[in-house]
Design an enzyme around this catalytic site. Structure first.
Site, PDB file in Angstrom:
ATOM      1  N   LYS A 116     -48.002 -59.441 -70.319  1.00 58.62           N
ATOM      2  CA  LYS A 116     -49.340 -60.496 -70.106  1.00 58.62           C
ATOM      3  C   LYS A 116     -48.940 -60.988 -71.826  1.00 58.62           C
ATOM      4  CE  LYS A 116     -52.458 -58.189 -70.896  1.00 58.62           C
ATOM      5  NZ  LYS A 116     -53.115 -55.558 -70.992  1.00 58.62           N
TER       6      LYS A 116
ATOM      7  N   CYS B 219     -29.115 -39.702 -40.408  1.00 60.32           N
ATOM      8  CA  CYS B 219     -30.559 -38.484 -39.648  1.00 60.32           C
ATOM      9  C   CYS B 219     -31.396 -37.943 -40.354  1.00 60.32           C
ATOM     10  CB  CYS B 219     -30.481 -38.348 -38.406  1.00 60.32           C
ATOM     11  SG  CYS B 219     -29.400 -36.871 -38.666  1.00 60.32           S
TER      12      CYS B 219
ATOM     13  N   ARG C 223     -51.815 -62.455 -64.344  1.00 60.39           N
ATOM     14  CA  ARG C 223     -50.792 -61.980 -63.889  1.00 60.39           C
ATOM     15  C   ARG C 223     -51.193 -62.267 -62.402  1.00 60.39           C
ATOM     16  NH1 ARG C 223     -53.182 -56.521 -65.820  1.00 60.39           N
ATOM     17  NH2 ARG C 223     -54.595 -56.083 -64.943  1.00 60.39           N
TER      18      ARG C 223
ATOM     19  N   ARG D 298     -33.143 -32.886 -31.856  1.00 58.04           N
ATOM     20  CA  ARG D 298     -32.558 -30.887 -32.842  1.00 58.04           C
ATOM     21  C   ARG D 298     -33.012 -30.362 -31.420  1.00 58.04           C
ATOM     22  NH1 ARG D 298     -36.322 -33.300 -37.207  1.00 58.04           N
ATOM     23  NH2 ARG D 298     -37.546 -34.204 -35.370  1.00 58.04           N
TER      24      ARG D 298
ATOM     25  N   GLU E   6     -23.047 -33.381 -42.968  1.00 49.42           N
ATOM     26  CA  GLU E   6     -23.990 -32.128 -43.874  1.00 49.42           C
ATOM     27  C   GLU E   6     -23.093 -31.655 -44.968  1.00 49.42           C
ATOM     28  OE1 GLU E   6     -26.767 -30.115 -40.936  1.00 49.42           O
ATOM     29  OE2 GLU E   6     -24.990 -30.292 -39.720  1.00 49.42           O
TER      30      GLU E   6
ATOM     31  N   ARG F  58     -27.774 -33.593 -30.712  1.00 48.07           N
ATOM     32  CA  ARG F  58     -27.469 -32.336 -31.595  1.00 48.07           C
ATOM     33  C   ARG F  58     -27.260 -30.861 -31.004  1.00 48.07           C
ATOM     34  NH1 ARG F  58     -29.583 -31.055 -37.776  1.00 48.07           N
ATOM     35  NH2 ARG F  58     -30.946 -29.766 -36.237  1.00 48.07           N
TER      36      ARG F  58
ATOM     37  N   GLY G  13     -51.855 -47.456 -68.131  1.00 48.81           N
ATOM     38  CA  GLY G  13     -51.459 -45.997 -68.506  1.00 48.81           C
ATOM     39  C   GLY G  13     -51.525 -45.935 -70.644  1.00 48.81           C
TER      40      GLY G  13
ATOM     41  N   GLY H 291     -26.425 -35.904 -42.237  1.00 46.77           N
ATOM     42  CA  GLY H 291     -27.601 -35.208 -42.106  1.00 46.77           C
ATOM     43  C   GLY H 291     -28.087 -34.974 -43.467  1.00 46.77           C
ATOM     44  N   THR H 292     -28.314 -35.549 -44.360  1.00 53.25           N
ATOM     45  CA  THR H 292     -28.921 -36.219 -46.140  1.00 53.25           C
ATOM     46  C   THR H 292     -29.260 -35.067 -46.196  1.00 53.25           C
ATOM     47  OG1 THR H 292     -30.665 -37.883 -45.708  1.00 53.25           O
ATOM     48  CG2 THR H 292     -28.513 -38.045 -46.009  1.00 53.25           C
ATOM     49  N   ASN H 293     -30.462 -34.187 -45.212  1.00 56.31           N
ATOM     50  CA  ASN H 293     -31.220 -32.897 -45.859  1.00 56.31           C
ATOM     51  C   ASN H 293     -30.411 -32.308 -46.735  1.00 56.31           C
ATOM     52  OD1 ASN H 293     -33.150 -34.676 -45.239  1.00 56.31           O
ATOM     53  ND2 ASN H 293     -33.869 -33.802 -43.181  1.00 56.31           N
ATOM     54  N   ASP H 294     -29.552 -31.528 -45.366  1.00 55.11           N
ATOM     55  CA  ASP H 294     -28.584 -29.927 -46.433  1.00 55.11           C
ATOM     56  C   ASP H 294     -27.435 -30.798 -46.621  1.00 55.11           C
ATOM     57  OD1 ASP H 294     -29.219 -28.408 -44.800  1.00 55.11           O
ATOM     58  OD2 ASP H 294     -28.612 -27.974 -43.185  1.00 55.11           O
TER      59      ASP H 294
ATOM     60  N   MET I 149     -52.093 -48.850 -74.211  1.00 54.53           N
ATOM     61  CA  MET I 149     -53.044 -48.416 -74.469  1.00 54.53           C
ATOM     62  C   MET I 149     -54.082 -49.853 -74.304  1.00 54.53           C
ATOM     63  SD  MET I 149     -53.941 -49.125 -79.151  1.00 54.53           S
ATOM     64  CE  MET I 149     -53.997 -50.896 -78.321  1.00 54.53           C
TER      65      MET I 149
ATOM     66  N   HIS J 198     -61.706 -50.697 -64.123  1.00 57.13           N
ATOM     67  CA  HIS J 198     -60.521 -49.731 -64.277  1.00 57.13           C
ATOM     68  C   HIS J 198     -60.565 -48.912 -62.836  1.00 57.13           C
ATOM     69  CE1 HIS J 198     -58.560 -46.147 -65.560  1.00 57.13           C
ATOM     70  NE2 HIS J 198     -57.582 -47.036 -66.280  1.00 57.13           N
TER      71      HIS J 198
ATOM     72  N   ARG K  22     -53.436 -55.958 -77.994  1.00 55.34           N
ATOM     73  CA  ARG K  22     -53.301 -55.757 -76.296  1.00 55.34           C
ATOM     74  C   ARG K  22     -51.433 -55.124 -76.490  1.00 55.34           C
ATOM     75  NH1 ARG K  22     -57.055 -60.100 -74.819  1.00 55.34           N
ATOM     76  NH2 ARG K  22     -59.197 -59.270 -74.026  1.00 55.34           N
TER      77      ARG K  22
ATOM     78  N   SER L  44     -22.911 -39.149 -38.462  1.00 49.37           N
ATOM     79  CA  SER L  44     -24.669 -38.764 -38.631  1.00 49.37           C
ATOM     80  C   SER L  44     -24.750 -38.209 -39.542  1.00 49.37           C
ATOM     81  CB  SER L  44     -24.767 -38.076 -37.490  1.00 49.37           C
ATOM     82  OG  SER L  44     -26.596 -38.461 -37.781  1.00 49.37           O
TER      83      SER L  44
ATOM     84  N   TYR M  22     -27.219 -47.564 -38.667  1.00 50.50           N
ATOM     85  CA  TYR M  22     -28.470 -47.065 -38.544  1.00 50.50           C
ATOM     86  C   TYR M  22     -29.066 -45.585 -39.355  1.00 50.50           C
ATOM     87  CZ  TYR M  22     -27.066 -43.141 -35.916  1.00 50.50           C
ATOM     88  OH  TYR M  22     -26.375 -41.391 -35.801  1.00 50.50           O
TER      89      TYR M  22
END
Length: 894
Positions: free
Chosen positions: A25, A845, A338, A574, A758, A629, A103, A779-782, A105, A454, A94, A777, A865
């Protein structure tokens, strides 16, 4: 010796490039002052002063002197003294952080008024009602935001007077009534805060500045920063500005204007104007504003001048601008500008239009949209019929379709959303206190306010569906209901559908239909300005990105959809998903087999089914890579629940022999931590014939496609490898089966064989593993689960909320890649793997493959990829393009 830190800057001293120091601002005010726009003078207290205050609990010693000097300069410029009893200078205070933060003031107006100066203001302006109303506003704002008094107490007091007078708006209260209300407000402050409202103008100003600093750590601000991933240590600036007054009569007013429509992106001036009102009235929605176009008739000169300023600002910032302005006795003042928040629809259209008219380049246009916005545009919309009469119409403030149970307060919205419910937050008008509820809700519906209220501004920024100003709704938050003009009563918990595109609200859950953008992405055909903009952005992203984008798909149908959405292959197929449904019985037969003959028979029955699946997928992705896989989860997942089986057997008069065999198998295969037990490559090596059957199904499908003239590019992926010896054993078995199929079919098969990384050990020994791998490849989850030592499902159901609240996580590591831990393992594995095998292909993946922030990391890490669900492919393509433009630290490990 370095110059001493400067904590206060007059507007004329700054520029737009100083947003880190002056806040967004303050930088905007400084830039407009430099441009010569009619900005009321003032000064900015910097974010550095805020940081000192937050760290020590005390303002910097130099701040008082610098602020006093800046105030004296402001008084000279205005020819008045702050709070003088005859003709007082009044100021607004302000907050203004680096990033716009609803959020923070709220604004405090009219600082400098007290029991004496209000009389002087009445005399100098010739309008006693205006002076008394201004004083009432100051006490109300100051009491709530600075002294911590519950704002509802003030609202209840003023509502009682309006009820007594049988009037709707504050504007309809006369001078005498305002004087009485002011005294009541003072009594409320004395009772609730334990002190009187301060009469010293200098004390008012200093306390307001400290309140802005304190608001940085307020709950609302922390909630918003967490949601928007804004750093905690930036601090906020404070803007002190001379007051100009829009509540001086019919020739005065206040408004908010946009250089383009922030909801649709359409060209032309958009906004709201409220005659005879002060600045916060429009945003608060306490009175129904007029369309900005009405200003043309009310004050043609101010309207033309405003249009000139808006065009100048948009040309200067080369983007949509959001401008607050006041007309004081016909004189136009610009109070703030802004780069405006906008909906996803508007973001794409504005970027496209500015690119088309040469204002910005194609690269800049791409940088101004993102994958999250694109995903939002792919959400379904309501399939409304002519007979679907809405409960009410309002302002379509933020487009989209949302269904949920009605709630009337923020706390209830948070509580019910945490329990898994979809809710719609209904309010007369929202305030920053409603922020947690707005985040939790699917949609926001208000009976007051317009496109710049708002509710509208915050909802647009968060991508929430929003309808404002549905005046026909009588909202009663105490009774927890709203009533329509036709007398329909909707209670808390009732389901409504909110259409943020049409600006309507309907009773019940309306059916959904595919979005225009989703349809355009699949067909490649534009149906309007927004779809044209989306397709244009994607085309440019495709032309500049380095990362390929593939899809996680397990069926021919998913493969067809993924390809239509732009997938360049399948990064994860899978195979275990092909064993569900009716085929589960064949897996059970394999598990229960008492000898090799029975097991081979079960596998032989599965073979043609898998082959047919692979053939269909390879046909759908003809000419593109398909990474398949081999079975990964433990076999017990294909068996019935242990407890359910035991209960069934115990309660049966004549227990079923098959159930007994199943229970024996379940108990035999039971593991304390099954996701770290017999699964992945371990399963393939331990269960005779299982790996060979799957590889044969892949190989025969490839041979079938080649025979039919296709161009199959199948790749075999071995999961959960932790050591190169496992991969070598699996590779030997795979190559043996491929050779058999080659001999049987007379077809040459060239199938790359790689592995899914993984496990941390696999990443740390990637150089060794690359000796036997054609591709990695990730396996970023595991990999995330094993690196952090936590189960995603268990963690998210137990301590995750606490960790997020306490800041242990800024964002879930299962949502966005943990760059320091998991990401470091990925980088190390890529470098080590390519050092051994320069032709090693690398991809990801896991779920992170479709996350915008993670995609930027994978670009930097040098991966080839990313692969994600079909629905996320367009967003991943867009982010891969943006990564190529914005992340200049490209890895040389490719």
């Amino acid at each position: 010796m370095s110059a001493p830190m400067k904590y206060v800057y007059e507007f004329a001293e700054g520029s737009r490039d100083m947003a880190d120091l002056l806040g967004g601002k303050g930088a905007g005010l400084a830039e407009m002052t430099r441009l010569g726009l009619p900005v009321p003078p003032g000064f900015t207290v910097t974010t550095e002063a805020c940081k000192v205050y937050l760290a020590t609990g005390e303002e910097p010693p130099e701040l008082g002197v610098e602020a006093a000097g800046a105030l004296a300069g402001l008084e000279r410029a205005m020819g008045r003294t702050l709070g003088a009893p005859d003709d007082p200078l009044l100021v607004s205070v302000r907050s203004g952080a680096r990033y716009s933060m609803p959020g923070m003031m709220e604004t405090i107006l009219d600082i400098g008024l007290n029991d004496q100066s209000v009389i002087g203001l009445a005399k100098s302006s010739g309008q006693e009602r205006f002076a008394r109303d201004s004083y009432r506003r100051l006490i109300q704002m100051f009491g709530r935001t600075v002294m911590g008094v519950d704002g509802d107490l003030f609202e209840q007091a003023i509502a009682a007077h309006k009820t007594k007078r049988h009037v709707r708006d504050d504007h309809d209260l006369d001078t005498a009534e305002l004087s009485v209300i002011t005294e009541e407000f003072k009594d409320i402050i004395r009772r609730e805060a334990g002190e009187d409202f301060p009469q010293d103008p200098a004390d008012q100003l200093s306390r307001a500045i400290r309140a802005v600093f304190d608001s940085w750590n307020g709950e609302r601000a922390r909630v918003y920063r967490h949601r928007e991933h804004i750093p905690e240590d930036l601090g906020t600036a404070v803007n002190v500005q001379a007051m100009v007054f829009g509540n001086l009569g019919a020739d005065s007013g206040t408004g908010v204007a946009f250089t383009r429509d922030p909801a649709t992106g359409g060209s032309g001036m958009y906004g709201d104007y409220l005659p005879d009102a002060q600045g916060e009235d429009v945003v608060a929605g306490v009175r129904d504003a007029l369309p900005l176009s009405d200003l043309k008739a009310l004050d043609p000169r101010a309207y033309v001048e405003l249009g000139d300023h808006l065009r100048r600002l948009e040309n200067h910032y080369r983007d949509l601008c959001d401008v607050e302005f006041t007309v004081e006795h016909g004189k136009l003042w610009i109070l703030q500008t802004r780069v405006g928040k906008r909906t996803a629809e508007a973001a794409f259209r504005i970027a496209h239009d500015l690119r088309d008219d040469g204002t910005i380049t194609a690269d800049e246009a791409l940088a101004r949209v993102d994958g999250t916005e694109l995903t939002r545009l792919m959400f379904p919309r309501f399939d409304t019929q002519a007979t679907d009469l809405p409960l009410a119409h309002g302002v379509p403030a933020s487009p989209g379709a949302a269904v949920g149970a009605v709630v009337f307060d923020s706390a209830e919205a948070v509580r019910r959303a945490a329990a898994g419910e979809q809710v719609v937050l209904v309010r007369r008008e929202t305030t920053p206190d409603d922020l947690p509820g707005m985040i939790a809700a699917q949609a926001v519906l208000t009976s007051r306010g317009g496109k710049t209220s708002h509710a509208a501004v915050v909802a647009r920024g968060m991508g929430k569906v929003c309808v404002c100003g549905a005046e026909a709704l009588a909202v009663d938050p105490v009774a927890r209901r709203f009533t329509t003009e036709a007398g329909v009563v909707v209670h808390a918990g009732d389901t409504v559908s909110v259409d943020g595109t049409a600006g309507t609200v309907h009773l019940g859950a309306l059916p959904l239909t595919e979005s225009d953008v989703g349809r355009a992405l699949e067909t490649g055909t534009s149906t309007g300005a927004v779809t044209e903009a989306v397709l244009g952005a994607l085309a440019h992203a495709d032309s500049v990105r380095r990362l390929e984008v593939r899809a996680n798909a397990d069926t021919p149908e998913d493969a067809v959809r993924a390809r239509a959405l732009g997938a360049e292959g399948i990064g994860l197929c899978r195979t275990e998903h092909m064993f569900l449904g009716e085929r589960r019985a064949l897996v059970e037969a394999m598990i229960l087999a008492r000898d090799a003959t029975a097991r081979e028979a079960a596998l032989a029955a599965l073979l043609p089914l898998q082959r047919a699946d692979f053939t269909g997928i390879l046909e759908a992705m003809d000419g593109l890579p398909v990474t398949i896989r081999l079975i990964d989860p433990p076999l017990h997942e294909f068996l019935p629940d242990r407890t359910e089986l035991a209960v069934r057997l115990a309660s049966a008069t004549h227990p079923d022999l098959h159930d007994r065999e199943l229970l024996d198998a379940v108990e035999r295969m039971h593991e304390q931590n099954p996701m770290l037990g017999l699964r992945g490559v371990r399963l393939g090596l331990a269960v005779p014939g299982l790996m060979a059957m799957q590889v044969r199904a892949i190989a025969e499908a490839v041979a079938d496609r080649l025979r039919d003239g296709g161009r199959p590019h199948a790749e075999v992926m071995i999961p959960l490898v932790g050591t190169v010896e496992e991969l070598r054993l699996a590779r030997t078995e795979t190559e043996r089966v491929l050779a058999e199929v080659e001999a049987e079919t007379g077809t040459s098969l060239d199938l790359p064989i790689g592995t899914m990384i993984e496990l941390p050990r696999a990443a740390l020994t990637a150089g060794r593993i690359a000796e036997a791998a054609d591709f990695f490849s990730f396996g970023t989850n595991d990999l995330t689960q094993t690196t952090w030592g936590m189960s995603r499902d268990d963690a998210e159901a137990s301590f995750f909320p606490l960790y997020l609240e306490k800041g242990v996580f800024g964002v879930s590591p299962f949502e966005t890649i943990d760059r320091e831990g998991v990401g470091r393992l990925v980088e190390m594995a890529v470098v080590a793997g390519r050092a051994v095998n320069s032709r090693l292909e690398t991809g990801v993946c896991g779920e992170h493959g479709g996350d915008p922030d993670s995609i930027h990391f994978f670009h930097l890490a040098g991966l080839d990829y990313v692969s994600c669900s079909p629905f996320r492919v367009p967003a991943a393509r867009l982010e891969a393009g943006r990564a190529a433009l914005t992340d200049t630290e490209t890895s040389d490990s490719r």
